[in-house]
Design a protein around this motif. Structure first.
Motif, short mmCIF file in Angstrom:
data_model
loop_
_atom_site.label_atom_id
_atom_site.label_comp_id
_atom_site.label_asym_id
_atom_site.label_seq_id
_atom_site.Cartn_x
_atom_site.Cartn_y
_atom_site.Cartn_z
N HIS A 181 0.18 5.74 -13.11
CA HIS A 181 0.14 6.53 -11.75
C HIS A 181 0.02 5.38 -10.79
N HIS A 182 -0.74 4.50 -10.80
CA HIS A 182 -0.68 3.57 -9.81
C HIS A 182 0.40 2.64 -10.02
N ARG A 205 -3.88 7.06 -15.45
CA ARG A 205 -3.93 6.73 -14.12
C ARG A 205 -3.47 5.23 -13.68
N LEU A 217 3.28 4.11 -8.30
CA LEU A 217 3.24 4.27 -6.94
C LEU A 217 3.43 2.91 -6.23
N GLU A 235 -11.44 4.38 -8.70
CA GLU A 235 -11.55 5.88 -8.54
C GLU A 235 -12.83 6.40 -9.27
N ALA A 243 -3.15 -2.02 -11.05
CA ALA A 243 -3.29 -0.71 -11.30
C ALA A 243 -4.70 -0.17 -12.24
N ASP A 293 0.80 -1.25 -0.26
CA ASP A 293 -0.15 0.03 -0.05
C ASP A 293 1.00 1.27 -0.15
N HIS A 329 -1.71 11.21 -1.03
CA HIS A 329 -1.94 10.95 -2.56
C HIS A 329 -2.01 12.32 -3.16
N CYS A 337 -7.31 -0.30 -9.56
CA CYS A 337 -7.13 1.05 -8.75
C CYS A 337 -7.83 2.13 -9.72
#
Length: 718
Positions: free
Chosen positions: A365-366, A362, A369, A331, A324, A238, A290, A327
């Protein structure tokens, strides 16, 4: 009779034996529901007969099971020794692009692997037959061609006989990472704090490891489920655990003032917990981080870091892409994929492919992360090893995942629909337990060669010196509860423990990591012995170690098992100070959790504690004097040190110190049986008065150093 036979063929129990009780039948509707979750129709007598005939026919025709295990140096399994003469076997290593590494073996006439009795009449351990050549350790594709039979392929797992062991004896801390705040935390402990704790405790206290809670990705939402044992995904960590300031792009954002404002808000969250008695608020921390990471991830990567990121993407493959994408979709559509538009509920549908393209930014993006979190996990383990820790970070594998999370979406074929994992009724909980975690299907795991389990372990072990397996008995069987039924109406479903253990030991061997199993509670006969045989250490908690086969008194230290982590408590149990003083009984009484009158519970608890203290005194472990018990008073801190002197007196390979015990914390991190009544998973480490204690204060605590001095002299002892 037909239903019982059908259930047995699929590993579904039709009765179970509660502790100290007579065998109890499983309701027929439960058996039918569980078989249905395994793809077997047993709803009518005709369906049972048809399913039974199909299962028995398949068993007769099957040359080998879907997955075959060979333990290196051990006798071959019966599945191989029973192959008919003339059978040809082709062994191809997994991932082998060509045929140059394949090996072909042939079973000659006669009885391969047969062994006669020794002169003393004892059966002889069969040697490997002459036709057998053991493949290298690893996972292979085994194709079998027998005379007058169709060719059959299966997975062959060749595993070392035992998992790696910790070097010598050692001690270390057990901590829920979120609860360990420092002067740099944003409202909860992070991976920077973990690296700092490991570096300090390894260098100054001689600690050999730090064991943390599962760091798996949580299901986002408001509020987020605070339990680290009910994650969205066990395959990826996480990002809420990131130390934001340690991301290399932090100092190059286009709007440093905006980033600094977020940092100050993070400090306010931290100060609210440390100075104002606020609970740890993961949702607030997640939102701040975030927003900060949105600014940071807008910074272009340098060529070297971009290359490292691309390598990470290539190594993780489709699993990371799926995670990802989940995730990103969450959203837009919310975190429960079961309520998404029809097309998006299938990760391989055309609609999902279109969504992947539309949400590409996105998704990336994940993925970024996940990469950043992975790099900080690596840095924490590196800090531990550089501090001299022979083990380092011990990561924790939760027993399951949230039913609406990323793993169940991406791997729907291996999860049993309409089922939840739990525990049967026992002496401590007559109603049983439902943990709300969908189980893996044992048949789907075997058919895949245990690929989901292998991939999961490989990811967790990448930056671990050891891995703790929560509820390790789940490698053997799990209590399945049909949706809408009480836990009392569940049943056990068996797994191929040989295959699960072989995969676990193989991946631990590849990583050079030890394995700890949480084997507390109801453990079926033979499980602890099987785990020990394969080098999986157990968990022994002081208060539960009694002579249960005799008079029930505390077990003398020399009678403890050696292959275990010995500790005074866990995240689900009272702290040592609360146990010694009886505060845990007071807390449970206040919350209405006692099963009997409070005075009787206090009397029984006090008598059990007094037995332990008397044993400590007889062994000379209380040089400061024997403490009394409330209300008489006594030296509680001396008693806590005596507990840990006792643990070091046992032969246990590892001794775990619950970090809150070092400063006298009274509160459990989790109180089973509660939800809103108690702030589970949201408390910072605190002292005996309930004042939160930072990492910096822990490092300077005289009480902590007095306790750890008890363990340091024996660090390198036998």
């Amino acid at each position: 009779m037909g239903l019982s036979r059908l259930a047995a063929l699929h590993g579904v129990a039709t009765s179970f034996s509660p502790p100290d009780g007579a065998p109890a039948p499983v309701p027929e509707r439960t058996v039918v529901a569980v078989l249905g979750a395994l793809g077997v129709d047993a709803t009518t007598p005709e369906a049972v007969r048809a399913a039974l005939a199909a299962a028995e026919s398949a068993a007769r025709d099957r040359l080998l099971p879907d997955t075959v295990v060979v333990w290196s140096g051990d006798p071959l399994p019966p599945a191989l020794t029973a192959l008919p003469p003339g059978t040809e076997l082709t062994v191809a290593p997994e991932g082998n692009g060509g045929r140059e590494a394949e090996a072909t073996l042939r079973v000659p006439a006669g009885e391969p692997g047969a062994a006669g009795p020794r002169p003393d009449g004892e059966p002889e351990t069969p040697a490997a037959p002459a036709w057998w050549t053991e493949p290298p350790l690893g996972v292979h594709r085994l194709t079998v061609r027998a005379p007058d039979r169709e060719a059959r392929s299966c997975t062959l797992v060749v595993a070392p006989p035992r998992a790696p062991q910790p070097p010598g004896r050692g001690h270390g801390f057990l901590v829920q990472l979120y609860s360990l705040l420092s002067a740099r935390s944003w409202g909860m402990g992070d991976l920077g704090d973990l690296a700092d704790l490991a570096s300090w405790s390894g260098r100054r206290l001689g600690c050999g490891f730090v064991q943390v809670n599962p760091l798996h990705a949580a299901v986002p939402g408001a509020p987020t489920d605070p339990s680290p044992y009910r994650p969205s995904s066990r395959r990826f960590p996480d990002p809420v655990h990131l130390r934001v300031e340690s991301v290399p792009e932090y100092g190059h954002v286009a709007d440093p003032a905006a980033l600094d404002a977020l940092r100050r808000k993070g400090a306010e969250l931290r100060d609210a917990v440390l100075d104002k008695g606020a609970l740890i608020d993961r949702d607030a921390v997640r939102d701040l981080k975030h927003r900060a990471l949105d600014l940071i991830l807008a910074v272009p990567l340098t060529p070297g870091r971009h290359a490292a990121y691309c390598d990470f993407l290539a190594g993780q493959g489709r699993a990371l892409e799926d995670h990802a994408l989940w995730c990103a979709l969450a959203e837009v559509h919310g975190p429960d994929w079961r309520g998404w538009p029809d097309g998006l509920r299938d990760p391989r549908s055309d609609a999902t492919a279109r969504a992947r393209a539309e949400l590409l930014d996105r998704v990336d993006h994940h993925c970024r992360l996940a990469w950043l979190t992975d790099t900080q996990l690596a840095e924490a383990q590196r800090a531990a090893r550089e501090a001299g820790m022979p083990v380092g970070i011990v990561h924790d594998l939760a027993v399951g995942v949230h039913p609406s999370g990323a793993d169940t979406w991406a791997q729907q074929d291996v999860f049993a629909p309409g089922m939840s994992v739990g525990a049967p009724p026992d002496a401590f909980n007559a109603r049983g337990q439902d943990w709300g975690l969908p189980p893996w299907r044992p048949d789907a795991l075997a058919a895949s060669g245990y690929a989901p389990f292998r991939d999961l372990l490989r990811g967790l072990l990448a930056h671990a010196g050891a891995l703790r397996i929560d509820h390790v008995m789940g490698l053997f069987r799990l209590w399945w509860v049909p949706e809408g039924r009480p836990p009392t109406e569940g049943t056990y479903v068996g797994y191929d423990a040989e295959a699960m253990l072989a995969v676990l030991v193989l991946e631990a061997h590849r990583a050079g990591a030890a394995v700890l199993g949480e084997d507390l509670g109801t453990v079926e006969p033979g499980v602890r012995e099987a785990l020990a045989r394969r080098g999986v250490l157990g968990t022994s908690v002081l208060w539960f170690e009694r002579d249960w086969a005799g008079d029930g008194r505390p077990l003398a230290p020399e009678r403890w098992r050696a292959d275990c982590l010995a500790t005074a408590t866990t995240h689900d149990l009272p702290s040592t100070a609360a146990r010694l003083t009886g505060d845990h009984v007071t807390l449970r009484h206040r919350l209405g959790l006692l099963s009997g009158p409070p005075d009787e519970e206090r009397r029984r608890d006090g008598a059990e504690t007094a037995q332990w203290l008397a044993l400590f005194a007889r062994l000379g472990l209380l040089p400061e004097g024997v403490p009394g018990l409330p209300p008489e008073g006594g030296d509680e801190e001396a008693a806590v040190r005596a507990v840990h002197r006792f643990l070091r007196r046992t032969p246990a390979r590892l001794t775990g110190v619950w970090l809150p015990d070092t400063v006298g914390d009274r509160r459990p991190q989790n109180l089973p049986g509660t939800c809103d009544e108690y702030p589970n998973w949201r408390l910072p480490v605190a002292d005996a008065e309930g004042r939160p204690v930072t990492l910096e204060q822990l490092a300077a605590s005289p009480r902590l150093h007095r306790l750890m001095d008890v363990l340091r002299p024996a660090r390198d002892g036998g």
